[in-house]
Design a protein around this motif. Structure first.
Motif, PDB file in Angstrom:
ATOM      1  N   SER A   3       0.835  -1.215   0.000  1.00  0.00           N
ATOM      2  CA  SER A   3       0.000   0.000   0.000  1.00  0.00           C
ATOM      3  C   SER A   3       0.863   1.255   0.000  1.00  0.00           C
ATOM      4  O   SER A   3       0.531   2.241  -0.670  1.00  0.00           O
ATOM      5  CB  SER A   3      -0.955  -0.004   1.195  1.00  0.00           C
ATOM      6  OG  SER A   3      -0.224  -0.045   2.393  1.00  0.00           O
ATOM      7  N   LEU A   7       0.828   4.160  -2.818  1.00  0.00           N
ATOM      8  CA  LEU A   7       0.538   5.563  -2.476  1.00  0.00           C
ATOM      9  C   LEU A   7       1.686   6.484  -2.885  1.00  0.00           C
ATOM     10  O   LEU A   7       1.448   7.613  -3.343  1.00  0.00           O
ATOM     11  CB  LEU A   7       0.250   5.687  -0.978  1.00  0.00           C
ATOM     12  CG  LEU A   7      -1.079   5.055  -0.560  1.00  0.00           C
ATOM     13  CD1 LEU A   7      -1.159   4.874   0.942  1.00  0.00           C
ATOM     14  CD2 LEU A   7      -2.254   5.891  -1.067  1.00  0.00           C
ATOM     15  N   PHE A  19      -6.144  12.738  -1.018  1.00  0.00           N
ATOM     16  CA  PHE A  19      -6.484  11.447  -0.396  1.00  0.00           C
ATOM     17  C   PHE A  19      -5.260  10.529  -0.278  1.00  0.00           C
ATOM     18  O   PHE A  19      -5.210   9.688   0.611  1.00  0.00           O
ATOM     19  CB  PHE A  19      -7.588  10.745  -1.199  1.00  0.00           C
ATOM     20  CG  PHE A  19      -8.953  11.290  -0.925  1.00  0.00           C
ATOM     21  CD1 PHE A  19      -9.678  10.883   0.185  1.00  0.00           C
ATOM     22  CD2 PHE A  19      -9.511  12.231  -1.771  1.00  0.00           C
ATOM     23  CE1 PHE A  19     -10.942  11.394   0.438  1.00  0.00           C
ATOM     24  CE2 PHE A  19     -10.772  12.752  -1.523  1.00  0.00           C
ATOM     25  CZ  PHE A  19     -11.495  12.341  -0.417  1.00  0.00           C
ATOM     26  N   SER A  20      -4.300  10.693  -1.175  1.00  0.00           N
ATOM     27  CA  SER A  20      -3.108   9.833  -1.110  1.00  0.00           C
ATOM     28  C   SER A  20      -2.342  10.087   0.191  1.00  0.00           C
ATOM     29  O   SER A  20      -1.855   9.145   0.828  1.00  0.00           O
ATOM     30  CB  SER A  20      -2.198  10.081  -2.312  1.00  0.00           C
ATOM     31  OG  SER A  20      -2.869   9.769  -3.502  1.00  0.00           O
ATOM     32  N   ASN A  23      -4.349   8.616   3.099  1.00  0.00           N
ATOM     33  CA  ASN A  23      -4.213   7.155   3.199  1.00  0.00           C
ATOM     34  C   ASN A  23      -2.803   6.742   3.612  1.00  0.00           C
ATOM     35  O   ASN A  23      -2.623   5.718   4.276  1.00  0.00           O
ATOM     36  CB  ASN A  23      -4.609   6.498   1.876  1.00  0.00           C
ATOM     37  CG  ASN A  23      -6.123   6.389   1.753  1.00  0.00           C
ATOM     38  OD1 ASN A  23      -6.809   6.094   2.741  1.00  0.00           O
ATOM     39  ND2 ASN A  23      -6.658   6.639   0.575  1.00  0.00           N
ATOM     40  N   ARG A  26      -2.855   6.857   7.204  1.00  0.00           N
ATOM     41  CA  ARG A  26      -3.542   5.659   7.718  1.00  0.00           C
ATOM     42  C   ARG A  26      -2.631   4.441   7.660  1.00  0.00           C
ATOM     43  O   ARG A  26      -2.582   3.624   8.601  1.00  0.00           O
ATOM     44  CB  ARG A  26      -4.797   5.373   6.887  1.00  0.00           C
ATOM     45  CG  ARG A  26      -5.938   6.330   7.123  1.00  0.00           C
ATOM     46  CD  ARG A  26      -7.099   5.994   6.207  1.00  0.00           C
ATOM     47  NE  ARG A  26      -7.604   4.650   6.428  1.00  0.00           N
ATOM     48  CZ  ARG A  26      -8.011   3.806   5.487  1.00  0.00           C
ATOM     49  NH1 ARG A  26      -7.956   4.166   4.218  1.00  0.00           N
ATOM     50  NH2 ARG A  26      -8.448   2.616   5.781  1.00  0.00           N
ATOM     51  N   ALA A  27      -1.896   4.326   6.550  1.00  0.00           N
ATOM     52  CA  ALA A  27      -0.998   3.169   6.402  1.00  0.00           C
ATOM     53  C   ALA A  27       0.091   3.195   7.466  1.00  0.00           C
ATOM     54  O   ALA A  27       0.375   2.167   8.098  1.00  0.00           O
ATOM     55  CB  ALA A  27      -0.380   3.181   5.005  1.00  0.00           C
ATOM     56  N   LYS A 101     -16.811   4.080   8.684  1.00  0.00           N
ATOM     57  CA  LYS A 101     -15.481   4.159   8.067  1.00  0.00           C
ATOM     58  C   LYS A 101     -14.528   5.101   8.798  1.00  0.00           C
ATOM     59  O   LYS A 101     -13.370   5.236   8.388  1.00  0.00           O
ATOM     60  CB  LYS A 101     -15.619   4.567   6.595  1.00  0.00           C
ATOM     61  CG  LYS A 101     -16.209   3.440   5.723  1.00  0.00           C
ATOM     62  CD  LYS A 101     -16.247   3.765   4.267  1.00  0.00           C
ATOM     63  CE  LYS A 101     -16.559   2.549   3.414  1.00  0.00           C
ATOM     64  NZ  LYS A 101     -17.886   1.980   3.585  1.00  0.00           N
TER      65      LYS A 101
END
Lengths: 121, 339
Positions: A3, A7, A19-20, A23, A26-27, A101
């Protein structure tokens, strides 16, 4: 981790896509990376979204991204401010299953948050 | 064989020849195309003007940065009674296949070749047109190449931009912006105005004017799916999702084999949160156009919101396979892995 590679490539191809960064934060969080990396990427996501908004680019999705960023940062006021805007844009927040979510438990139990979701499409 | 793109321009007085002609017109001529596609206009003008003029060569970069120059150029255009824009060789946009003869507060006349004749009687004043001599005389024509030798030399400007198409688009836009009636007048020039010229000029309009012209176009071309797609997009921008979906459904009905119409329709259903219906149209779009990364990406999003994450991931993967630079699809592929 695949992931992260995906990204990084996404950011290389389109650095303005907020959003990248979100995320990526988040990763890193999922990998238990030091908080600095998570925070740094959330800030980048916020900066990218705000820059896109200033240019009038993809206003709805960048507003939604800012809601996600501030919800992740635990900033209730800012998160609700952008969620209200999402609601005004008539985004299908209920259909998107937003409540399931996001990880911010306090926000999910907030009456205004619940009201905004329940009145959305 | 296509060469370098160019734009050239010349301004001066063009005497209108012919029995009914009573005036000279202040003319600004713009010609654009690709070197080698037609006669190089610089050479055409040079021959026509018998070397009695000077050149200014302007790069696109200079054009962008030099506000003073642009102001001067557009000032010249504004000051001209008659502007001829002749564009050729830069397909596929229709504006580059047709010339436009433009006069202040008069109809735009489309030219299909550099030797086209334009009836200029409509450019005369009411008083001039009332003149018995003018009334009775055969209609005078303006053939801009034939009249070039009559131009009083002022200046020839030659652009050699890297992106002539973009520059031409901006140029036309400036002309349209400076003369607001032009875009609407073009639609009153008779029944032979082609549909794609409507579409081209509608893209320069906005607000009520665009709606009005679009309505006129739809009356004239009631079975054209592109107009319904445009109408749907306008309604979408105005957040009229229901109105938009009706237009897109009509576009699909008119041409069930057009993937674009299915994509637009699907995107509305997606916005409405009706993911299953959206997927049906994305599938039709994919069936009609198998290499369609946007359709795979959007279908992936719909599947994601239907909690079909594994299938969604497969669709994002196909989107990336088809377009390795597709950042949104890369991001969503990663997002599912993080979940």
């Amino acid at each position: 981790m695949k992931s992260i590679e995906l990204l990084m490539k996404a950011i290389e191809k389109q650095p303005a896509y907020a959003f990248s960064y979100f995320n990526l934060a988040r990763a890193y969080k999922g990998m238990n990376k030091p908080g600095g990396e998570v925070l740094k990427n959330l800030e980048k996501a916020a900066r990218a979204s705000k820059a896109n908004l200033r240019m009038g680019h993809d206003i709805k999705r960048n507003t939604y991204c800012l809601f996600l960023v501030y919800a992740a940062l635990g900033d209730r006021e800012a998160a609700l401010e952008y969620l209200r805007k999402c609601s005004n844009y008539d985004l299908p927040l209920k259909s998107w299953g937003i409540a399931d979510k996001i990880a911010n438990v306090a926000l999910k139990s907030d009456p205004e948050f619940q009201a905004l979701i329940s009145t959305s499409r | 064989m296509a060469g370098n793109p160019y734009i050239s321009g010349v301004q001066g007085l063009a005497p209108i020849k012919g029995p009914g002609a009573v005036a000279s017109l202040n003319v600004f001529l713009i010609q654009a195309g690709l070197e080698g596609h037609l006669d190089n206009p610089v050479e055409v003008i040079r021959r026509a003007m018998q070397e009695k003029f000077s050149f200014n060569v302007v790069t696109e970069d200079q054009f962008e940065k030099d506000l003073k120059f642009r102001t001067k150029l557009f000032g010249k255009i504004r000051d001209s009674i008659f502007v001829v824009v002749v564009l050729d060789g830069l397909t596929p946009s229709l504006a580059f296949q047709y010339g436009l003869a433009v006069a202040i507060n008069k109809p735009i006349i489309t030219l299909k070749s550099q030797n086209a004749n334009v009836d200029v009687r409509s450019l005369y004043s009411e008083k001039e047109r009332a003149d018995e001599k003018v009334k009775e005389a055969p209609q005078p024509k303006l053939n801009y190449l034939a009249h070039l030798p009559g131009l009083v030399d002022e200046q020839v400007i030659v652009f050699q931009p890297g992106d002539a198409e973009g520059l031409i688009t901006r140029l036309i836009r400036e002309i349209v912006l400076n003369r607001q009636r032009i875009a609407t007048e073009i639609l009153r020039t008779g029944s032979d105005v082609p549909l794609n010229l409507y579409l081209q000029f509608l893209s320069y309009l906005d607000g009520d004017e665009r709606k009005r012209i679009l309505g006129e176009a739809m009356e004239r071309f009631p079975t054209d799916k592109n107009l319904f797609i445009m109408a749907g997009r306008i309604k979408l921008m105005e957040n009229d999702l229901v109105g938009a979906v009706l237009d897109f459904e009509k576009a699909v009905e008119l041409n069930p084999n057009d993937p674009t119409a299915h994509m637009q329709k699907a995107e509305i259903y997606y916005e409405l949160g009706q993911f299953e219906t959206a997927i049906e149209d994305y599938d039709k779009a994919i069936q009609l156009q198998p290499v369609n990364p946007n359709a795979y990406y959007n279908k992936g999003n719909a599947l994601f919101y239907m909690d079909e994450e594994d299938v969604a991931a497969q669709h994002f993967e196909v989107a990336v396979d088809q377009n390795p630079d597709f950042a949104n699809a890369l991001n969503n592929q990663a997002s599912i892995q993080i979940n």
